[in-house]
Design a protein around this motif. Structure first.
Motif, PDB file in Angstrom:
ATOM      1  N   LEU A 109       0.482  -1.443  -0.161  1.00  0.00           N
ATOM      2  CA  LEU A 109      -0.149   0.055  -0.233  1.00  0.00           C
ATOM      3  C   LEU A 109       0.889   1.071   0.090  1.00  0.00           C
ATOM      4  O   LEU A 109       0.308   2.420  -0.296  1.00  0.00           O
ATOM      5  CB  LEU A 109      -0.685   0.477   1.345  1.00  0.00           C
ATOM      6  N   GLU A 110       1.769   1.416   0.634  1.00  0.00           N
ATOM      7  CA  GLU A 110       2.744   1.862   0.753  1.00  0.00           C
ATOM      8  C   GLU A 110       4.214   2.941  -0.541  1.00  0.00           C
ATOM      9  O   GLU A 110       4.366   3.633  -1.118  1.00  0.00           O
ATOM     10  CB  GLU A 110       4.224   2.085   2.330  1.00  0.00           C
ATOM     11  N   ALA A 111       3.438   1.380  -1.521  1.00  0.00           N
ATOM     12  CA  ALA A 111       4.148   1.281  -2.445  1.00  0.00           C
ATOM     13  C   ALA A 111       3.400   2.286  -3.308  1.00  0.00           C
ATOM     14  O   ALA A 111       4.387   3.012  -4.048  1.00  0.00           O
ATOM     15  CB  ALA A 111       5.338  -0.046  -2.841  1.00  0.00           C
ATOM     16  N   GLN A 112       2.244   1.829  -2.867  1.00  0.00           N
ATOM     17  CA  GLN A 112       1.654   2.336  -4.315  1.00  0.00           C
ATOM     18  C   GLN A 112       0.664   3.469  -4.246  1.00  0.00           C
ATOM     19  O   GLN A 112       1.326   4.849  -4.988  1.00  0.00           O
ATOM     20  CB  GLN A 112      -0.074   1.733  -3.884  1.00  0.00           C
ATOM     21  N   GLN A 113       1.089   4.150  -2.825  1.00  0.00           N
ATOM     22  CA  GLN A 113       0.924   5.778  -2.432  1.00  0.00           C
ATOM     23  C   GLN A 113       2.054   6.698  -3.129  1.00  0.00           C
ATOM     24  O   GLN A 113       2.007   7.511  -3.316  1.00  0.00           O
ATOM     25  CB  GLN A 113       0.461   5.646  -0.861  1.00  0.00           C
ATOM     26  N   ARG A 114       3.482   5.960  -3.127  1.00  0.00           N
ATOM     27  CA  ARG A 114       4.554   6.697  -3.110  1.00  0.00           C
ATOM     28  C   ARG A 114       4.540   6.388  -4.600  1.00  0.00           C
ATOM     29  O   ARG A 114       4.864   7.838  -4.688  1.00  0.00           O
ATOM     30  CB  ARG A 114       6.281   5.867  -2.670  1.00  0.00           C
ATOM     31  N   LEU A 115       4.441   6.141  -5.580  1.00  0.00           N
ATOM     32  CA  LEU A 115       3.908   6.621  -6.913  1.00  0.00           C
ATOM     33  C   LEU A 115       2.845   6.928  -7.128  1.00  0.00           C
ATOM     34  O   LEU A 115       3.295   7.973  -8.140  1.00  0.00           O
ATOM     35  CB  LEU A 115       3.693   4.740  -7.361  1.00  0.00           C
ATOM     36  N   VAL A 116       1.433   7.048  -6.877  1.00  0.00           N
ATOM     37  CA  VAL A 116       0.084   7.879  -7.434  1.00  0.00           C
ATOM     38  C   VAL A 116       0.724   9.574  -6.557  1.00  0.00           C
ATOM     39  O   VAL A 116       1.156  10.443  -7.679  1.00  0.00           O
ATOM     40  CB  VAL A 116      -0.751   7.538  -6.193  1.00  0.00           C
ATOM     41  N   LEU A 117       2.018   9.597  -5.329  1.00  0.00           N
ATOM     42  CA  LEU A 117       1.800  10.758  -4.987  1.00  0.00           C
ATOM     43  C   LEU A 117       3.059  11.080  -5.636  1.00  0.00           C
ATOM     44  O   LEU A 117       3.123  12.783  -5.510  1.00  0.00           O
ATOM     45  CB  LEU A 117       2.496  10.547  -3.216  1.00  0.00           C
ATOM     46  N   SER A 118       4.137  10.313  -6.093  1.00  0.00           N
ATOM     47  CA  SER A 118       5.190  11.219  -6.911  1.00  0.00           C
ATOM     48  C   SER A 118       4.213  12.286  -8.601  1.00  0.00           C
ATOM     49  O   SER A 118       4.861  13.196  -8.999  1.00  0.00           O
ATOM     50  CB  SER A 118       5.877  10.275  -7.401  1.00  0.00           C
ATOM     51  N   GLY A 119       3.187  11.962  -8.490  1.00  0.00           N
ATOM     52  CA  GLY A 119       2.871  12.667  -9.604  1.00  0.00           C
ATOM     53  C   GLY A 119       2.810  12.225 -11.290  1.00  0.00           C
ATOM     54  O   GLY A 119       2.319  12.969 -11.991  1.00  0.00           O
ATOM     55  N   PHE A 120       3.880  10.965 -11.368  1.00  0.00           N
ATOM     56  CA  PHE A 120       3.561  10.329 -12.815  1.00  0.00           C
ATOM     57  C   PHE A 120       2.532   9.688 -12.889  1.00  0.00           C
ATOM     58  O   PHE A 120       2.764   8.712 -14.584  1.00  0.00           O
ATOM     59  CB  PHE A 120       5.267  10.070 -12.856  1.00  0.00           C
ATOM     60  N   TYR A 121       2.130   9.388 -12.267  1.00  0.00           N
ATOM     61  CA  TYR A 121       0.990   8.207 -12.154  1.00  0.00           C
ATOM     62  C   TYR A 121      -0.243   8.562 -11.537  1.00  0.00           C
ATOM     63  O   TYR A 121      -0.281   8.920 -11.406  1.00  0.00           O
ATOM     64  CB  TYR A 121       1.982   7.005 -12.415  1.00  0.00           C
ATOM     65  N   ASP A 122      -0.983   8.759 -13.352  1.00  0.00           N
ATOM     66  CA  ASP A 122      -2.989   8.547 -12.608  1.00  0.00           C
ATOM     67  C   ASP A 122      -3.494   7.322 -12.216  1.00  0.00           C
ATOM     68  O   ASP A 122      -4.611   7.453 -11.143  1.00  0.00           O
ATOM     69  CB  ASP A 122      -3.317   8.623 -14.186  1.00  0.00           C
ATOM     70  N   SER A 123      -2.579   6.529 -12.331  1.00  0.00           N
ATOM     71  CA  SER A 123      -3.671   5.100 -11.583  1.00  0.00           C
ATOM     72  C   SER A 123      -2.273   4.423 -10.958  1.00  0.00           C
ATOM     73  O   SER A 123      -1.622   3.972 -12.137  1.00  0.00           O
ATOM     74  CB  SER A 123      -4.039   4.582 -12.252  1.00  0.00           C
ATOM     75  N   VAL A 124      -2.419   3.577  -9.898  1.00  0.00           N
ATOM     76  CA  VAL A 124      -1.827   2.348  -9.852  1.00  0.00           C
ATOM     77  C   VAL A 124      -2.225   1.249  -8.943  1.00  0.00           C
ATOM     78  O   VAL A 124      -2.793   1.348  -7.690  1.00  0.00           O
ATOM     79  CB  VAL A 124      -0.180   3.122  -9.399  1.00  0.00           C
ATOM     80  N   PHE A 125      -1.667   0.238  -9.263  1.00  0.00           N
ATOM     81  CA  PHE A 125      -2.719  -0.936  -8.874  1.00  0.00           C
ATOM     82  C   PHE A 125      -1.320  -1.950  -8.863  1.00  0.00           C
ATOM     83  O   PHE A 125      -1.015  -2.299  -9.478  1.00  0.00           O
ATOM     84  CB  PHE A 125      -3.207  -1.322  -9.187  1.00  0.00           C
ATOM     85  N   ILE A 126      -1.415  -2.447  -7.627  1.00  0.00           N
ATOM     86  CA  ILE A 126       0.001  -3.238  -7.020  1.00  0.00           C
ATOM     87  C   ILE A 126      -0.763  -4.618  -6.353  1.00  0.00           C
ATOM     88  O   ILE A 126      -1.071  -4.704  -5.630  1.00  0.00           O
ATOM     89  CB  ILE A 126       1.172  -2.805  -6.035  1.00  0.00           C
ATOM     90  N   SER A 127      -0.331  -5.884  -6.647  1.00  0.00           N
ATOM     91  CA  SER A 127      -0.670  -7.186  -6.004  1.00  0.00           C
ATOM     92  C   SER A 127       0.364  -7.975  -6.230  1.00  0.00           C
ATOM     93  O   SER A 127       1.013  -8.208  -7.031  1.00  0.00           O
ATOM     94  CB  SER A 127      -2.124  -7.420  -7.037  1.00  0.00           C
ATOM     95  N   LEU A 128      -0.036  -9.321  -5.601  1.00  0.00           N
ATOM     96  CA  LEU A 128       0.710  -9.916  -6.203  1.00  0.00           C
ATOM     97  C   LEU A 128       0.658 -11.719  -6.557  1.00  0.00           C
ATOM     98  O   LEU A 128      -1.429 -11.205  -7.619  1.00  0.00           O
ATOM     99  CB  LEU A 128       1.292 -11.762  -4.490  1.00  0.00           C
ATOM    100  N   ASP A 129       1.086 -11.731  -7.581  1.00  0.00           N
ATOM    101  CA  ASP A 129       0.417 -13.054  -8.775  1.00  0.00           C
ATOM    102  C   ASP A 129      -0.126 -13.644  -8.366  1.00  0.00           C
ATOM    103  O   ASP A 129       0.677 -14.628  -7.672  1.00  0.00           O
ATOM    104  CB  ASP A 129       1.871 -12.801  -9.947  1.00  0.00           C
ATOM    105  N   PRO A 130      -1.254 -13.871  -8.228  1.00  0.00           N
ATOM    106  CA  PRO A 130      -2.166 -16.067  -7.943  1.00  0.00           C
ATOM    107  C   PRO A 130      -1.121 -16.220  -8.444  1.00  0.00           C
ATOM    108  O   PRO A 130      -1.502 -18.279  -8.237  1.00  0.00           O
ATOM    109  CB  PRO A 130      -3.014 -15.656  -8.024  1.00  0.00           C
TER     110      PRO A 130
END
Length: 573
Positions: free
Chosen positions: A223-244
């Motif tokens: 979740l924190e990695a996702q927030q860092r990417l979003v807050l950077s301003g370079f990305y409109d949407s980010v989704f991070i998950s484990l590959d099942p």
């Protein structure tokens, strides 16, 4: 407007208004009232089914032995179309069933005494439906969902609740609970699989995400990695998950991103509770040709404040440090004083979900209306640090935040005097329980150390009041009394606030709304012993909107004996 025709009247009588409203809302009889061709034979059959349904509904609330009495007065006609009379249900719920025991069974790698016993103990101790509590279906579901969230939050993302059973002794109104939880294997992160990185590259995604192969799985890390990417301003949407589909013990991490446009315009129209209508415009260029820095230009105009600013921000390095430089020109009406100012800054900044750091050099110049000294200038070296430990950075319900700003420099011009400036702030959110809400305590204190405050720009001094400080007062209207109704900035600042935030519930379910009761206090002076508290108090409402909490506060300024409405959006610390 004429009343809607009904085939029969339908009433529930109970000492508990919540029980009455619950049955009226959820029972099928309410729907059948609209059938104009219903006859007595069909209604009799419906009442038999309705008795079973009422008992099932009451059982979900923990009442397994209710006394239900049905009355069907065929002669009572509520209106011309109510040809089947009136149906009345009298409800006596009897005692509610309570939990007598909770039995746990654990499976998977968390049964290893060296790694999983602590988590087992935490889940069992924080179980939401312990012995002695009233058993309801909604509480049972919430407790199971909470236990499962705790299980999968760290180390065991494949954990699951394999079996749950509530054995009900209806004669004695007792419930025995049994749960079986399978943790699955301990999971470590595998390789990063990045998709969507075209303009800004995969290396920048890896730097911002800071997820390394082999580290132990923690849901909060993702979740924190996702927030860092979003807050950077370079990305409109980010989704991070484990590959099942990957290896369970070392699962690959899928990072799906949608990059922002290289250039973007934003126009806004809004209202500030302190200064009325507000127009804003912002232009962002995410990769300046040749430099590859991001440039953000902002313009804001309202009745009291007109500002223009430009910020240049470098891409982050491996430690998330970024070079930045900025310039801001501002013209602001502070009570009855007009102040024109400029601020130029250059340094480095590191922003993360929990800790922000920055160090920078700063040049300030300010001109105050009717000030015989004219423009006053200064330069300074500064360091700022903020630490946040909240359960959520968007809608926090518990946690602590601390921040400090330190600066030292000298005034410029004919009179050059050294000065030092510091500002400390804190926020503690203390939960009182799921139904009782929370207490938010906020405080700040600062001072400027200089021989004569007239020799540094007024923007280096302190004012307070407004939406996020002392509500009930206009923005920056608390300061030094200069006479003739004018307010000036001072060298000492102190503020505090206590707020009780209480969730609003509807039919037993927590909604997205909260109420608030608060008291604020603030003071500004040129000497510590002259600090004079300015109090305010009031009530407010909070709404969990998609863009963050929307706050609406009605506050009474004690010194002014006036009420003021405050509106603001978002949580910041």
């Amino acid at each position: 407007m004429p009343a809607t025709p009904v085939a029969f009247a339908w009433t529930v009588r109970s000492k508990d208004e919540n029980i009455r409203d619950f049955l009226v809302q959820h029972m099928a009889l309410r729907r059948y009232q609209a059938l104009s061709d219903l006859d007595h034979t069909e209604l009799t059959r419906l009442l038999t089914d309705a008795d079973d349904q009422a008992r099932e509904l009451l059982a979900t609330l923990g009442f397994f032995n209710p006394a239900l009495t049905w009355h069907h007065d065929k002669t009572a006609a509520p209106n011309a179309s109510g040809h089947l009379g009136q149906v009345i249900l009298d409800v006596q719920t009897g005692p509610a069933a309570r939990v007598t025991q909770v039995q746990w069974q654990w499976q998977g790698e968390m049964t290893d005494p060296t790694s999983g016993v602590v988590l087992q103990s935490i889940i069992e101790k924080q179980w939401g439906l312990p012995p002695g509590e009233i058993f309801t279906q909604s509480a049972w579901d919430r407790a199971k969902n909470k236990a499962l969230r705790q299980l999968v939050a760290e180390l065991y993302p494949w954990g699951r609740l394999t079996q749950s059973q509530a054995r009900i002794d209806t004669l004695n109104n007792q419930v025995s609970l049994t749960l079986t939880m399978d943790s699955g294997p301990v999971v470590r992160l595998g390789e990063l699989k990045i998709s969507g990185a075209t303009k800004y590259g995969s290396q920048q995604v890896e730097r911002l995400a800071r997820l390394s192969s082999g580290q132990a799985y923690r849901q909060n890390d993702l979740l924190e990695a996702q927030q860092r990417l979003v807050l950077s301003g370079f990305y409109d949407s980010v989704f991070i998950s484990l590959d099942p589909e990957g290896e369970q013990a070392q699962a690959p991490v899928n990072i799906e991103i949608k990059e922002s446009l290289r250039q973007r315009w934003q126009l806004g129209v809004g209202v500030r509770s302190d200064s009325g209508p507000r127009l804003t415009a912002e232009h962002t260029h995410h990769s300046i040709p040749g430099l590859h820095w991001r440039a953000v230009s902002r313009v804001a105009v309202d009745k009291d404040l007109q500002s223009f600013g430009v910020e240049l921000l470098a891409p982050p390095d491996n430690s998330l440090w970024r070079w930045n430089t900025s310039a801001q020109l501002q013209r602001q009406q502070q009570v009855d004083v007009m102040i024109s100012s400029q601020r130029w800054r250059a340094g480095r900044i590191q922003m993360a979900p929990r800790i922000d750091r920055s160090y920078f050099a700063q040049y300030d110049v300010a001109t105050q209306q009717n000030n015989p000294l004219g423009a006053v200038e200064s330069w300074s070296g500064n360091f700022a640090w903020a630490w946040r430990d909240f359960d959520s950075l968007l809608f926090p319900t518990r946690g602590l935040g601390l921040g400090i700003e330190l600066g030292a420099g000298t005034s410029l011009g004919q009179v050059q005097q050294p000065f030092a400036r510091w500002l400390a702030k804190g926020l503690h959110i203390w939960p009182l329980g799921e139904r009782s809400g929370r207490i938010a305590l906020r405080a700040s204190m600062g001072s400027v150390v200089i021989q004569d405050t007239r020799n540094i720009p007024t923007t280096q001094l302190f004012l307070t009041g407004g939406d996020n400080t002392v509500r009930g007062y206009a923005f920056n209207s608390i300061g030094i009394d200069l006479g003739n109704g004018q307010i000036g900035a001072g060298r000492y600042l102190s503020t505090g606030s206590v707020e009780w935030q209480h969730p609003m519930r509807w039919q037993g379910t927590t909604t997205d709304w909260e109420t608030a009761v608060f008291a604020d206090v603030g003071a500004v002076a040129n000497a510590f012993h002259l600090l004079k508290a300015q109090w305010s108090y009031g009530v407010g409402a909070r709404w969990r909107s998609p863009i963050g909490p929307v706050r609406m506060d009605l506050a009474h300024a004690q010194a002014l004996n006036k009420w003021r409405l405050h509106l603001s959006v978002g949580f910041t610390f």
